[in-house]
Design an enzyme around this catalytic site. Structure first.
Site, PDB file in Angstrom:
ATOM      1  N   GLY A 152       3.237   4.112   3.075  1.00 13.76           N
ATOM      2  CA  GLY A 152       3.325   3.005   4.041  1.00 13.76           C
ATOM      3  C   GLY A 152       2.349   1.922   3.698  1.00 13.76           C
ATOM      4  N   THR A 153       1.121   2.211   3.729  1.00 10.43           N
ATOM      5  CA  THR A 153       0.079   1.531   2.965  1.00 10.43           C
ATOM      6  C   THR A 153      -0.482   0.200   3.338  1.00 10.43           C
ATOM      7  OG1 THR A 153       0.818   2.617   0.998  1.00 10.43           O
ATOM      8  CG2 THR A 153      -0.445   0.681   0.633  1.00 10.43           C
ATOM      9  N   THR A 154      -1.754   0.068   2.874  1.00  5.48           N
ATOM     10  CA  THR A 154      -2.401  -1.235   2.822  1.00  5.48           C
ATOM     11  C   THR A 154      -3.093  -1.295   1.477  1.00  5.48           C
ATOM     12  OG1 THR A 154      -2.892  -0.997   5.165  1.00  5.48           O
ATOM     13  CG2 THR A 154      -4.007  -2.760   3.980  1.00  5.48           C
TER      14      THR A 154
END
Lengths: 209, 233
Positions: free
Chosen positions: B33-35
């Protein structure tokens, strides 16, 4: 990023109730989110329904609020008519009835009830599915988007006859570690320990991710 | 005469009717999903990422390393499908090793970035990969390239990506300025990712940072209890 819409995990929630020695505990997370986005971290999901009776509602946030309000309305009428506090088991039937009335267009919420009998102070916990099937146990009940994680934590940590302070530790650890493995619940936790003469409410410091 | 319309949907094996009794967590693809974030400074780059991998709502890995080495001084930050990005990074790192043997010197960052772009653009319909490349080379110094979904490549002094990046745009616009020192950049990246982790359900865990300079790659991890904290209303 496209996501498959699932109504019960649209807002995300986690709750658990446990029985201890002459006490019960109920805990929930505090996140209000819309799919992946977190909107606020102080959402109320545990509602006081009587001096020793708490109702937790998991699932779609709009139905959580509607069911809590409608139930409180029915409970107020009951209390006025009967002129006494409701027993937890009777309250469970009231919740079941309200949910089953909407059998073919249900409220998307799964309740958890925790309380002490008004006369005998016997501890009582139960949960229901979204169409009102009640299930009560002698140990713990769980609800929300991370029930599998919660079941694992509770099975490992719970033992019978925990004193209130120990019960608080147990229920907090079960909830905190379960929500750490769920992307849509967490962001704080609130725990109520219900004993015959007092209710202790604690807000637990949790991971805010 | 109207022909009967038959709707043949192509679904993954896990989602077909025969497998309908599978638990939820087996039906979703694994995603980061991430940043992710990268910023240039004089002498190198700082790259950073969160550490959460999800399968639906279940957190499959909460200590993922999304900063992947493709060469000694070139790293990539991966977002999107975990499988797709790992596969592409493996292939590019092989291609870079081959290239550096042929030329006899370490590859430039823009070469690495363009190799990623070739894969991401040519297979754009099959891949779900958003990548940020950060590295140092002798000719150009620290450089950051961004390759979002679809396979476009662009050079930027600061790049952000992943689902959590939407919560960081205003912070980056307000805070970034040219000429920041290495320490200022580290703090900038850590704060940006921390802000995103609070708001994005698909980001969380620990903050992984890497500082890439001529001297080497310095890796740092900021654990949950050391995360920068902001207003939590």
């Amino acid at each position: 990023m496209r996501r498959i819409l699932s109504i019960m995990s649209y807002n995300g929630s986690a709750m658990v109730a446990m029985i201890g020695k002459d006490c019960v505990a109920i805990a929930s997370d505090r996140r209000f989110g819309i799919q992946a986005q977190t909107v606020s971290m102080d959402c109320k999901k545990l509602f006081e329904m009587g001096p020793r009776l708490y109702l937790g509602l998991s699932g779609l946030a709009t139905d959580v609020q509607t069911v809590a309000n409608r139930l409180k309305f029915r409970l107020n009428l009951y209390t006025l008519r009967e002129n006494r506090e409701i027993k937890p088991k009777t309250f469970m039937s009231m919740v079941a009835n309200l949910l089953y009335e909407r059998r073919f267009g249900p409220y998307f919420t799964e309740p958890v009830i925790a309380g002490l009998d008004p006369k005998t102070y016997a501890p009582f916990i139960c949960n229901l599915d979204l169409i009102g099937c009640p299930m009560f146990t002698e140990d713990f009940v769980v609800a929300g988007t991370c029930t599998e994680q919660l079941y694992g934590m509770c099975e490992s940590l719970w033992v019978p006859n925990l004193e209130p302070d120990d019960l608080f530790e147990t229920i907090s650890q079960a909830l905190l570690n379960a929500v750490d493995r769920d992307a849509v619940s967490g962001w704080g936790a609130v725990v109520h320990i219900i004993e015959k003469d007092k209710i202790t409410t604690r807000t637990v410091k949790a991971r805010m991710d | 005469m109207a022909l009967p319309m038959v709707d043949h949907r192509i679904v993954p094996a896990a989602n077909c009717q025969a497998n309908s009794q599978l638990p939820e967590w087996m039906k979703h693809e694994e995603l980061t999903g991430t940043t992710i974030m990268a910023v240039e400074f004089d002498g190198g780059v700082i790259i950073g990422a969160d550490s959460r991998t999800t399968t639906g709502a279940y957190i499959a890995n909460r200590v993922t390393d999304k900063l992947t080495k493709v060469h000694d001084r070139i790293y990539c930050c991966r977002s999107g499908s975990a499988a797709d990005t790992q596969a592409v990074a493996d292939i590019v790192s092989y291609q870079l090793e081959f290239y550096s043997v042929q030329t006899g010197e370490p590859p430039e960052v823009k070469v690495a970035a363009n190799l990623f772009k070739e894969m991401c653009y040519d297979y754009r319909d099959q891949l779900s990969a958003g990548i940020i490349i950060g590295g140092w080379d002798k000719k150009h110094g620290g450089k950051v390239y961004s390759i979002p979904l679809g396979g476009m490549i662009s050079h930027q002094p600061v790049a952000i990506g992943g689902s959590g990046s939407t919560y960081m745009y205003a912070y980056v616009d307000k805070t970034f300025k040219e000429g920041m020192t290495k320490e200022q950049c580290m703090e900038f990246v850590a704060n940006g990712i921390a802000l995103a982790m609070v708001r994005d359900g698909s980001s969380g865990g620990v903050i992984r940072l890497a500082c890439i300079t001529e001297e080497g790659v310095e890796r740092k991890t900021i654990l949950g209890n050391e995360l920068p904290r902001f207003y939590e209303g």
